[in-house]
Design an enzyme around this catalytic site. Structure first.
Site, short mmCIF file in Angstrom:
data_model
loop_
_atom_site.label_atom_id
_atom_site.label_comp_id
_atom_site.label_asym_id
_atom_site.label_seq_id
_atom_site.Cartn_x
_atom_site.Cartn_y
_atom_site.Cartn_z
N PHE A 160 54.18 19.86 46.80
CA PHE A 160 53.26 19.94 47.94
C PHE A 160 52.28 21.10 47.74
O PHE A 160 52.68 22.22 47.44
CB PHE A 160 54.06 20.15 49.23
CG PHE A 160 53.19 20.25 50.46
CD1 PHE A 160 52.40 19.18 50.88
CD2 PHE A 160 53.17 21.42 51.21
CE1 PHE A 160 51.61 19.27 52.01
CE2 PHE A 160 52.37 21.52 52.35
CZ PHE A 160 51.60 20.44 52.75
N GLU A 161 50.99 20.82 47.88
CA GLU A 161 49.96 21.86 47.79
C GLU A 161 49.31 21.95 49.17
O GLU A 161 48.52 21.08 49.55
CB GLU A 161 48.94 21.49 46.70
CG GLU A 161 47.67 22.31 46.69
CD GLU A 161 47.90 23.82 46.74
OE1 GLU A 161 47.62 24.40 47.81
OE2 GLU A 161 48.35 24.40 45.74
#
Ligand SMILES: [Zn+2]
Length: 473
Positions: free
Chosen positions: A237-238
């Site tokens: 996840f960014e």
């Protein structure tokens, strides 16, 4: 659901086989600019099915336009080139417009598609970056790390479109390194997909599940044309990226990354694969056929890995302190923009050295029994680059002459001829090691076998070569 699958395969094969009819011949290479696509957008204004709106401006006031086509209830938003140097899908979008404009063999598909979906295209979201052929926008901000802070007008536009249109599906279209491999294999990841995560835990809700299902179908279609050439991006996840947030905001998000394919430096084959896979996915959305796909198949697509060099020389000998040492040499070629970035040269680098037996080369040289030594420096000193025209460079390279020295400093960093030029102050007598430009020769005893100039090479024994542009060091 075998029937739906075989329909997909037949349809995509038909798209693939008839592609040249629809390919937009105005775009032939990667380094086009916004000025090149504005007339192509203008052309659509004569077709009442297309609706063109200016949705905002870039930092440097270039207009950003959205092209809407279709009247159906399923809204799909597609944007490309958020990174200015990632243009493959932009080219494919104009090919898709051509197919949608033409009458004939795909009428049935188009009627269904435009009745069931409304498509919103934003080609080249970062025109200022495209102008310089660089990733970032004119503020030097990476738009894909600006989804929360929204400091760039281009980011405000993209978020605004997602929030106002609330599309069911979004296509986030990028290019990735040509050196990604499909898992731990020598295959380049020609296309990679990602069903972007919307949280740290990488949970799967119905929004994300639909991404996986659509990707499963696109992967099956692409395997016909590039068997083993499809990868899956890491789903870490960014929190600052658009894909991750758009998935979180409720739009099923598909990331498509165009990678590398052998002998396709301008990515024209990969552009065609974009065209085929996007159109196949749009059909699956229009017919809901993707809902029958099993999301678990998504995890069978191998992850992108980094096991590739542009060139891997295996088992060469170098002399160190009078003793032979056996090494593999991993070489990568980096593009360098020239002038206004409409063209480019290369500056190559020895990126790794030693036992590289777990890696692969897009080009591989077996150097068993061959010894690396410096190429010859021509005895003449050049007053300028233009002086090179006086020499028969092909025959000099054949003889192992790799290098000329310049009498006066040059501002050029690359040039077209396969010769390594040394600035007046650059030392020539340096060992071959990581970080150096790969210019050298490989010999068997006294017999010259390979000549390397700036990471490009000639096999003297049979004349086969991958000679490319030279460098100024
Ligand atoms: Zn990108």
């Amino acid at each position: 659901m075998t029937t739906a699958y075989s329909q997909d395969l037949t349809f995509s094969r038909h798209l693939f086989d008839t592609y040249d009819t629809y390919r937009d011949t105005a775009l032939t290479h990667r380094r086009f600019k916004q000025a090149d696509i504005l007339p192509l957008i203008d052309r659509l204004k004569t077709d009442s099915r297309f609706d063109i709106t200016k949705v905002g401006e870039s930092v440097e006031k270039r207009p950003i336009q959205m092209i809407k086509v279709g009247t159906g209830p399923r809204k799909v938003l597609l944007w490309s080139q958020m990174h200015g140097d990632e243009p493959s899908a932009t080219m494919a979008i104009f090919d898709i417009f051509n197919l949608l404009r033409a009458d004939g063999e795909f009428d049935e598909f188009k009627t269904k598609l435009l009745a069931e979906t409304t498509l919103y295209f934003v080609p080249m979201l970062n025109p200022d970056g495209a102008e310089r052929y660089q990733r970032r926008n004119a503020l030097d901000i990476d738009l894909n790390r600006d989804a929360l802070r929204l400091q760039s007008p281009e980011s405000v536009i993209l978020k605004g479109l997602q929030q106002s249109l609330k599309p069911e599906v979004g296509f986030n279209l990028h290019d990735q390194s040509t050196r990604y491999s499909v898992g731990h294999t020598p295959k380049q990841a020609t296309i990679s997909f990602l069903a972007t995560a919307y949280d740290e835990a990488r949970n799967i809700n119905p929004v994300r599940e639909r991404s996986m299902q659509l990707i499963v179908g696109m992967n099956r279609v692409l395997q016909q044309f590039i068997p083993g050439g499809v990868g899956r991006y890491s789903d870490e996840f960014e929190p600052r990226a658009f894909g991750d947030n758009i998935q979180k905001w409720g739009t099923t998000l598909i990331l498509i990354e165009s990678g590398g394919y052998p002998n396709d430096p301008e990515k024209q084959f990969i552009r065609k694969l974009n065209y085929v896979s996007i159109l196949t996915a749009l059909q699956a959305i229009a017919t809901d056929s993707y809902k029958a796909e099993s999301r678990s198949e998504y995890n069978t697509i191998p992850e992108n890995e980094r096991y590739l060099f542009d060139v891997l020389i295996r088992k060469a000998q170098i002399m160190r302190g009078g003793k032979p040492v056996t090494v593999d040499i991993g070489i990568n070629r980096y593009e360098v923009n020239v002038g206004n970035a409409a063209t480019f040269g290369y500056r190559s680098s020895i990126d790794d050295f030693g036992d590289l037996s777990t890696f692969f080369g897009i080009e591989e040289i077996d150097a068993t029994g061959l010894t690396v030594s410096p190429g010859q420096i021509h005895p003449d000193t050049l007053r300028s680059l233009a002086d090179l025209k006086k020499y028969k460079l092909d025959s000099l390279v054949q003889k192992g002459v790799t290098t000329f020295r310049l009498a006066a400093p040059s501002r050029a960093t690359t040039h077209l001829a396969p010769v390594h030029l040394l600035q007046p102050t650059t030392s020539a007598a340096r060992p071959i090691q990581t970080g150096r430009i790969p210019t050298f020769v490989l010999r068997r005893g006294n017999q010259l076998r390979y000549v390397f100039v700036n990471g490009f090479w000639l096999d003297v024994s049979n004349g086969s070569n991958k000679l490319g542009t030279g460098v100024v060091e």
